[in-house]
Design a protein around this motif. Structure first.
Motif, PDB file in Angstrom:
ATOM      1  N   ALA A   1     -15.397  -4.539 -21.105  1.00  0.00           N
ATOM      2  CA  ALA A   1     -14.643  -4.286 -22.337  1.00  0.00           C
ATOM      3  C   ALA A   1     -15.305  -4.997 -23.520  1.00  0.00           C
ATOM      4  CB  ALA A   1     -13.196  -4.749 -22.172  1.00  0.00           C
ATOM      5  N   LYS A   2     -15.711  -6.228 -23.313  1.00  0.00           N
ATOM      6  CA  LYS A   2     -16.379  -6.997 -24.379  1.00  0.00           C
ATOM      7  C   LYS A   2     -17.698  -6.330 -24.761  1.00  0.00           C
ATOM      8  CE  LYS A   2     -18.200 -11.645 -25.414  1.00  0.00           C
ATOM      9  NZ  LYS A   2     -19.633 -11.320 -25.514  1.00  0.00           N
ATOM     10  N   SER A   3     -18.442  -5.877 -23.755  1.00  0.00           N
ATOM     11  CA  SER A   3     -19.729  -5.252 -24.012  1.00  0.00           C
ATOM     12  C   SER A   3     -19.557  -3.920 -24.740  1.00  0.00           C
ATOM     13  CB  SER A   3     -20.475  -5.043 -22.697  1.00  0.00           C
ATOM     14  OG  SER A   3     -21.798  -4.624 -22.919  1.00  0.00           O
ATOM     15  N   ILE A   4     -18.504  -3.186 -24.403  1.00  0.00           N
ATOM     16  CA  ILE A   4     -18.215  -1.931 -25.110  1.00  0.00           C
ATOM     17  C   ILE A   4     -17.931  -2.232 -26.576  1.00  0.00           C
ATOM     18  CG2 ILE A   4     -16.536  -0.066 -25.375  1.00  0.00           C
ATOM     19  CD1 ILE A   4     -16.227  -0.034 -22.338  1.00  0.00           C
ATOM     20  N   ALA A   5     -17.128  -3.266 -26.810  1.00  0.00           N
ATOM     21  CA  ALA A   5     -16.792  -3.645 -28.183  1.00  0.00           C
ATOM     22  C   ALA A   5     -18.043  -4.037 -28.973  1.00  0.00           C
ATOM     23  CB  ALA A   5     -15.789  -4.799 -28.173  1.00  0.00           C
ATOM     24  N   GLU A   6     -19.058  -4.505 -28.261  1.00  0.00           N
ATOM     25  CA  GLU A   6     -20.311  -4.913 -28.909  1.00  0.00           C
ATOM     26  C   GLU A   6     -21.297  -3.764 -29.051  1.00  0.00           C
ATOM     27  OE1 GLU A   6     -21.445  -8.051 -26.293  1.00  0.00           O
ATOM     28  OE2 GLU A   6     -20.334  -9.589 -27.405  1.00  0.00           O
ATOM     29  N   GLY A   7     -20.916  -2.576 -28.520  1.00  0.00           N
ATOM     30  CA  GLY A   7     -21.768  -1.414 -28.727  1.00  0.00           C
ATOM     31  C   GLY A   7     -22.225  -0.681 -27.485  1.00  0.00           C
ATOM     32  N   GLU A   8     -21.966  -1.222 -26.299  1.00  0.00           N
ATOM     33  CA  GLU A   8     -22.397  -0.526 -25.078  1.00  0.00           C
ATOM     34  C   GLU A   8     -21.652   0.794 -24.933  1.00  0.00           C
ATOM     35  OE1 GLU A   8     -22.886  -1.225 -20.238  1.00  0.00           O
ATOM     36  OE2 GLU A   8     -22.331  -2.908 -21.532  1.00  0.00           O
ATOM     37  N   GLU A   9     -22.284   1.758 -24.287  1.00  0.00           N
ATOM     38  CA  GLU A   9     -21.649   3.058 -24.076  1.00  0.00           C
ATOM     39  C   GLU A   9     -20.377   2.905 -23.246  1.00  0.00           C
ATOM     40  OE1 GLU A   9     -24.686   5.486 -22.351  1.00  0.00           O
ATOM     41  OE2 GLU A   9     -25.573   5.984 -24.300  1.00  0.00           O
TER      42      GLU A   9
ATOM     43  N   ALA B   1     -13.206   7.589 -20.075  1.00  0.00           N
ATOM     44  CA  ALA B   1     -14.309   7.737 -21.027  1.00  0.00           C
ATOM     45  C   ALA B   1     -13.812   8.384 -22.316  1.00  0.00           C
ATOM     46  CB  ALA B   1     -15.429   8.574 -20.407  1.00  0.00           C
ATOM     47  N   ASP B   2     -12.954   9.400 -22.198  1.00  0.00           N
ATOM     48  CA  ASP B   2     -12.418  10.085 -23.378  1.00  0.00           C
ATOM     49  C   ASP B   2     -11.472   9.180 -24.164  1.00  0.00           C
ATOM     50  OD1 ASP B   2     -13.854  12.331 -22.675  1.00  0.00           O
ATOM     51  OD2 ASP B   2     -12.153  13.367 -21.754  1.00  0.00           O
ATOM     52  N   ALA B   3     -10.631   8.433 -23.443  1.00  0.00           N
ATOM     53  CA  ALA B   3      -9.670   7.544 -24.107  1.00  0.00           C
ATOM     54  C   ALA B   3     -10.392   6.440 -24.881  1.00  0.00           C
ATOM     55  CB  ALA B   3      -8.717   6.941 -23.075  1.00  0.00           C
ATOM     56  N   LEU B   4     -11.462   5.914 -24.301  1.00  0.00           N
ATOM     57  CA  LEU B   4     -12.233   4.867 -24.977  1.00  0.00           C
ATOM     58  C   LEU B   4     -12.951   5.426 -26.210  1.00  0.00           C
ATOM     59  CD1 LEU B   4     -13.737   3.029 -21.870  1.00  0.00           C
ATOM     60  CD2 LEU B   4     -12.116   2.075 -23.513  1.00  0.00           C
ATOM     61  N   ALA B   5     -13.483   6.642 -26.077  1.00  0.00           N
ATOM     62  CA  ALA B   5     -14.158   7.269 -27.216  1.00  0.00           C
ATOM     63  C   ALA B   5     -13.176   7.476 -28.372  1.00  0.00           C
ATOM     64  CB  ALA B   5     -14.768   8.608 -26.791  1.00  0.00           C
ATOM     65  N   LYS B   6     -11.955   7.885 -28.034  1.00  0.00           N
ATOM     66  CA  LYS B   6     -10.925   8.095 -29.064  1.00  0.00           C
ATOM     67  C   LYS B   6     -10.546   6.772 -29.726  1.00  0.00           C
ATOM     68  CE  LYS B   6      -6.316  10.047 -29.770  1.00  0.00           C
ATOM     69  NZ  LYS B   6      -5.143  10.715 -29.100  1.00  0.00           N
TER      70      LYS B   6
ATOM     71  N   LEU C   1     -18.624  10.970 -24.204  1.00  0.00           N
ATOM     72  CA  LEU C   1     -19.781  11.179 -23.341  1.00  0.00           C
ATOM     73  C   LEU C   1     -19.328  11.537 -21.933  1.00  0.00           C
ATOM     74  CD1 LEU C   1     -21.861   8.037 -24.407  1.00  0.00           C
ATOM     75  CD2 LEU C   1     -22.257  10.395 -25.133  1.00  0.00           C
ATOM     76  N   PRO C   2     -20.144  12.264 -21.174  1.00  0.00           N
ATOM     77  CA  PRO C   2     -19.789  12.553 -19.773  1.00  0.00           C
ATOM     78  C   PRO C   2     -19.690  11.248 -18.982  1.00  0.00           C
ATOM     79  CG  PRO C   2     -21.597  13.952 -20.512  1.00  0.00           C
ATOM     80  CD  PRO C   2     -21.410  12.916 -21.571  1.00  0.00           C
ATOM     81  N   ALA C   3     -18.639  11.115 -18.198  1.00  0.00           N
ATOM     82  CA  ALA C   3     -18.438   9.896 -17.423  1.00  0.00           C
ATOM     83  C   ALA C   3     -19.456   9.799 -16.295  1.00  0.00           C
ATOM     84  CB  ALA C   3     -17.030   9.871 -16.845  1.00  0.00           C
ATOM     85  N   GLU C   4     -19.782   8.563 -15.927  1.00  0.00           N
ATOM     86  CA  GLU C   4     -20.638   8.340 -14.757  1.00  0.00           C
ATOM     87  C   GLU C   4     -19.992   8.998 -13.544  1.00  0.00           C
ATOM     88  OE1 GLU C   4     -23.532   6.838 -14.300  1.00  0.00           O
ATOM     89  OE2 GLU C   4     -23.869   6.053 -16.312  1.00  0.00           O
ATOM     90  N   THR C   5     -20.778   9.722 -12.783  1.00  0.00           N
ATOM     91  CA  THR C   5     -20.228  10.459 -11.651  1.00  0.00           C
ATOM     92  C   THR C   5     -19.925   9.540 -10.476  1.00  0.00           C
ATOM     93  OG1 THR C   5     -22.466  10.969 -10.896  1.00  0.00           O
ATOM     94  CG2 THR C   5     -21.371  12.595 -12.288  1.00  0.00           C
ATOM     95  N   SER C   6     -18.921   9.913  -9.722  1.00  0.00           N
ATOM     96  CA  SER C   6     -18.521   9.171  -8.525  1.00  0.00           C
ATOM     97  C   SER C   6     -18.979   9.929  -7.288  1.00  0.00           C
ATOM     98  CB  SER C   6     -16.997   9.005  -8.504  1.00  0.00           C
ATOM     99  OG  SER C   6     -16.564   8.480  -7.262  1.00  0.00           O
ATOM    100  N   VAL C   7     -19.094   9.213  -6.177  1.00  0.00           N
ATOM    101  CA  VAL C   7     -19.429   9.878  -4.920  1.00  0.00           C
ATOM    102  C   VAL C   7     -18.201  10.601  -4.353  1.00  0.00           C
ATOM    103  CG1 VAL C   7     -21.237   8.222  -4.341  1.00  0.00           C
ATOM    104  CG2 VAL C   7     -18.904   7.799  -3.559  1.00  0.00           C
ATOM    105  N   TRP C   8     -17.019  10.325  -4.921  1.00  0.00           N
ATOM    106  CA  TRP C   8     -15.785  10.923  -4.431  1.00  0.00           C
ATOM    107  C   TRP C   8     -15.398  12.130  -5.290  1.00  0.00           C
ATOM    108  CZ3 TRP C   8     -15.870   8.708  -0.075  1.00  0.00           C
ATOM    109  CH2 TRP C   8     -16.127   7.355   0.065  1.00  0.00           C
ATOM    110  N   PRO C   9     -14.721  13.119  -4.711  1.00  0.00           N
ATOM    111  CA  PRO C   9     -14.308  14.298  -5.486  1.00  0.00           C
ATOM    112  C   PRO C   9     -13.284  13.942  -6.559  1.00  0.00           C
ATOM    113  CG  PRO C   9     -13.289  14.305  -3.303  1.00  0.00           C
ATOM    114  CD  PRO C   9     -14.304  13.202  -3.298  1.00  0.00           C
TER     115      PRO C   9
END
Length: 263
Positions: free
Chosen positions: A33-41, A53-58, A65-73
């Motif tokens: 969260a701190k790193s996002i606030a400092e500019g990380e994706e 990912a959408d909620a944070l962008a808003k 941005l497209p979220a990192e994919t998971s190995v789970w469905p």
């Protein structure tokens, strides 16, 4: 850039609090969260999936941005399948390594006794799996109904509090423990600053470890390495030919290893 505690808190509130480290921040959701606030994706939260990912962008007024994919469905709510860890209890040797690794204290048990995972608390972070020396932990699908938004927030608040309490206890344990503690390198100052600014979180104190304790940690690590080497040598010899004296020596070394790990 020095983001405010309030912004970090808003970002942290959207993260699922699995403390899994899949975002690249091994010590939990708050550092991300701190790193996002400092500019990380803001699309690296794997268990949060596209909804987070959408909620944070808003929140941050950024492009989604497209979220990192998971190995789970993906589930019906757009997030990856919720998973829970379970222990094959008849294979557990009671080494306690999974207990130390769990960030939300969802595993109970004692040394040399069978361990159990409290599935209602398990976040499916997978952190208990690598330390298990006998590979007796599996991940299974969570078959419970998906939580609504109110239930999800309550769950995240509880997990956050459990993680802060876990950090505080581990910090105290680190000071008094002679052997090394297997865990992430926690940014204690960040967690302490955040907890002191909020009344609803367990307060985390920064505790400096005495220099002599650091020296003891190094000595214990060396001693552990020596004992493991001796154990492997004896096990190899005994696999070729059984010897009562060597078997007794092996048992004694294994006991020493357990005692040093539990100190």
């Amino acid at each position: 850039m020095n983001p405010s505690i309030s912004l970090i808190r808003e970002i942290d509130a959207l993260l699922p609090q699995t403390q899994c480290g899949l975002c690249g921040h091994r010590d939990g959701c708050l550092p991300y969260a701190k790193s996002i606030a400092e500019g990380e994706e803001a699309n690296k939260c794997v268990p949060g999936g596209q909804p987070v990912a959408d909620a944070l962008a808003k929140l941050l007024n950024r492009s989604s941005l497209p979220a990192e994919t998971s190995v789970w469905p993906v589930q019906a709510d757009g997030r990856p399948q919720r998973m829970k860890a379970i222990i094959r209890e008849d294979e557990c040797i009671g080494c306690t390594k999974c207990i130390n690794a769990c960030p939300v204290d969802a595993i109970i048990g004692s040394g040399k006794l069978m361990h159990t995972i409290l599935t209602d608390l398990c976040t499916g972070c997978e952190l208990c799996i690598p330390p298990c020396p006998v590979d007796c932990i599996d991940l299974v699908e969570d078959t419970q109904a998906l939580p609504n938004e109110q239930q999800r927030i309550a769950e995240q608040d509880d997990l956050r509090q459990r993680y802060y309490a876990h950090i505080q206890r581990e910090e105290k344990r680190r000071i008094h423990r002679k052997g090394p503690v297997v865990r992430a390198e926690i940014d204690t100052q960040l967690f302490a600053q955040f907890s002191q600014a909020l009344d609803d979180l367990p307060s985390i104190q920064i505790i400096e470890k005495p220099k002599e304790a650091v020296v003891n940690d190094a000595k214990t690590t060396i001693e552990l390495a020596k004992i493991r080497t001796q154990i492997k040598k004896l096990e190899k010899q005994l696999s070729v030919r059984e010897d009562a004296k060597k078997r007794l020596q092996l048992d004694e070394l294994q006991q020493q290893l357990i005692q040093l790990q539990e100190v």
